[in-house]
Design a protein around this motif. Structure first.
Motif, PDB file in Angstrom:
ATOM      1  N   GLY B   2      -9.905   4.504  -6.567  1.00 47.19           N
ATOM      2  CA  GLY B   2      -8.994   3.623  -5.860  1.00 47.19           C
ATOM      3  C   GLY B   2      -8.106   4.380  -4.896  1.00 47.19           C
ATOM      4  O   GLY B   2      -7.430   3.775  -4.075  1.00 47.19           O
ATOM      5  N   TYR B  44      -1.675   7.135  -3.329  1.00 44.09           N
ATOM      6  CA  TYR B  44      -1.273   7.179  -4.732  1.00 44.09           C
ATOM      7  C   TYR B  44      -0.534   5.901  -5.126  1.00 44.09           C
ATOM      8  O   TYR B  44      -0.771   5.343  -6.196  1.00 44.09           O
ATOM      9  CB  TYR B  44      -0.398   8.410  -4.986  1.00 44.09           C
ATOM     10  CG  TYR B  44      -0.051   8.576  -6.434  1.00 44.09           C
ATOM     11  CD1 TYR B  44      -1.012   9.048  -7.335  1.00 44.09           C
ATOM     12  CD2 TYR B  44       1.197   8.244  -6.916  1.00 44.09           C
ATOM     13  CE1 TYR B  44      -0.723   9.172  -8.669  1.00 44.09           C
ATOM     14  CE2 TYR B  44       1.499   8.370  -8.252  1.00 44.09           C
ATOM     15  CZ  TYR B  44       0.529   8.836  -9.129  1.00 44.09           C
ATOM     16  OH  TYR B  44       0.823   8.951 -10.456  1.00 44.09           O
ATOM     17  N   THR B  46      -0.819   2.906  -3.924  1.00 48.60           N
ATOM     18  CA  THR B  46      -1.607   1.673  -3.925  1.00 48.60           C
ATOM     19  C   THR B  46      -2.925   1.829  -4.673  1.00 48.60           C
ATOM     20  O   THR B  46      -3.803   0.987  -4.540  1.00 48.60           O
ATOM     21  CB  THR B  46      -1.907   1.230  -2.485  1.00 48.60           C
ATOM     22  OG1 THR B  46      -2.554   2.305  -1.812  1.00 48.60           O
ATOM     23  CG2 THR B  46      -0.653   0.859  -1.747  1.00 48.60           C
ATOM     24  N   LYS B  47      -3.074   2.882  -5.493  1.00 48.65           N
ATOM     25  CA  LYS B  47      -4.397   3.116  -6.071  1.00 48.65           C
ATOM     26  C   LYS B  47      -4.792   2.043  -7.090  1.00 48.65           C
ATOM     27  O   LYS B  47      -5.969   1.797  -7.316  1.00 48.65           O
ATOM     28  CB  LYS B  47      -4.483   4.509  -6.688  1.00 48.65           C
ATOM     29  CG  LYS B  47      -3.698   4.712  -7.953  1.00 48.65           C
ATOM     30  CD  LYS B  47      -3.947   6.130  -8.428  1.00 48.65           C
ATOM     31  CE  LYS B  47      -3.430   6.374  -9.830  1.00 48.65           C
ATOM     32  NZ  LYS B  47      -2.034   5.963 -10.037  1.00 48.65           N
ATOM     33  N   ASP B  48      -3.806   1.367  -7.687  1.00 47.19           N
ATOM     34  CA  ASP B  48      -4.143   0.298  -8.636  1.00 47.19           C
ATOM     35  C   ASP B  48      -4.404  -1.026  -7.933  1.00 47.19           C
ATOM     36  O   ASP B  48      -5.090  -1.896  -8.468  1.00 47.19           O
ATOM     37  CB  ASP B  48      -2.998   0.121  -9.637  1.00 47.19           C
ATOM     38  CG  ASP B  48      -2.795   1.380 -10.449  1.00 47.19           C
ATOM     39  OD1 ASP B  48      -3.806   2.074 -10.694  1.00 47.19           O
ATOM     40  OD2 ASP B  48      -1.651   1.687 -10.818  1.00 47.19           O
ATOM     41  N   ASP B  51      -8.470  -1.412  -5.715  1.00 47.39           N
ATOM     42  CA  ASP B  51      -9.464  -0.940  -6.673  1.00 47.39           C
ATOM     43  C   ASP B  51     -10.840  -1.055  -6.018  1.00 47.39           C
ATOM     44  O   ASP B  51     -11.588  -1.985  -6.282  1.00 47.39           O
ATOM     45  CB  ASP B  51      -9.339  -1.790  -7.934  1.00 47.39           C
ATOM     46  CG  ASP B  51     -10.396  -1.404  -8.940  1.00 47.39           C
ATOM     47  OD1 ASP B  51     -10.853  -0.252  -8.887  1.00 47.39           O
ATOM     48  OD2 ASP B  51     -10.767  -2.255  -9.750  1.00 47.39           O
TER      49      ASP B  51
END
Lengths: 117, 167
Positions: B2, B44, B46-48, B51
């Motif tokens: 992600g 980092y 927005t990595k969740d 996806d």
């Protein structure tokens, strides 16, 4: 010659932005006003930016090979991309918030969102 | 995974914005470092949310279709939309309503694309998408007898393109 092209783009752009303003004044409620505000401003601004890009390309190739013109062109093109991406999203948020706070669409023949939000 | 897609996206946009600032190809070393740091922070953060797999986002076929769509059918529909709004602004002929369509799109990307396209094209703008992927659309001029339209009746070829580009 190039002045005429740029002038045409500017006229089209300003005309549609003017239309959006008239629409905001003339339409009866928030939803129909959002129609005027999103569509016409996006389309009009695309043409105004097109005029800027044409002007910078013309200046770079035929007047002075100054990289500053390329920068102006790229920045203007990015303006269009972000405008097209964000303008509809703002319209969704405004419309949904209006419906959620209980404003009924003016003269609606059907309202599928009644009781859903 | 992600992390990579938003990182690359932010980096590309940052580099486009600062092009022409120095001599390393077109950027100054300071701008390159700043771009990488800022892109890493955004990636980092927005990595969740993002996806997504790189192969989906950076698939050249999708991008080619997207550019063709933006220049051709989408721009044409947008021009038509503006003439339509012009007509309604001048004459004041409206018959508004909020209608529901079910275009059967499964991915968030294709739904976003279709919702944005609907908003910028003739007489319609998207208010809400529910969990099953039904769109609630404010239609400025509902033709009599079309209170429950199919997606094709509401927005023509747009759902087909959204499916082709982003499914």
């Amino acid at each position: 010659m190039i002045e005429w092209l740029i002038g045409t783009f500017l006229v089209i752009g300003v005309f549609f932005n003017l239309l959006a303003s008239i629409g905001i004044l003339r339409f009866p409620d928030v939803y129909t006003r959002i129609h005027a505000a999103t569509k016409c401003t996006t389309f009009g601004t695309i043409f105004i930016v097109l005029a800027t890009v044409t002007y910078s390309i013309y200046n770079y190739y035929w007047v002075a090979k100054n990289p500053a013109w390329v920068t102006i062109g790229i920045h203007s093109a990015l303006v269009v991309i972000f405008l097209v991406l964000t303008n509809p999203v703002g319209a969704h948020a405004l419309g949904r918030a209006a419906r959620k706070s209980g404003i009924r669409p003016y003269g609606a023949v059907i309202d599928e969102l009644e009781g859903r939000l | 995974m992600g992390f990579a897609a938003p990182f690359l996206w932010s980096l590309i946009v940052y580099l486009l914005l600062t092009a022409g600032s120095g001599n390393v190809i077109a950027w100054s070393p300071g701008e390159l470092v700043a771009g990488i740091v800022i892109a890493a922070i955004i990636g980092y953060a927005t990595k969740d949310v993002m996806d997504e797999k790189l192969g989906y986002f950076f698939n050249p076929k999708r991008w080619l279709l997207f550019i063709v769509y933006a220049i051709g059918p989408f721009f044409f529909a947008m021009a038509k939309a503006n003439l339509d709004v012009a007509y309604r602004v001048i004459t004041g002929k409206i018959r508004p309503g909020i209608v529901k369509i079910s275009p059967d799109l499964t991915r968030d990307e294709s739904r976003t694309l279709l919702a944005n396209s609907i908003t910028l094209t003739p007489g319609t703008f998207t208010l809400e998408i529910d969990d099953e992927g039904n769109f609630y659309v404010h239609w400025i001029n509902v033709p009599p007898g079309k209170e429950r339209p199919t997606p094709e009746e509401l927005c023509g070829y747009l759902p087909k393109w959204a499916r082709r580009i982003a499914e």
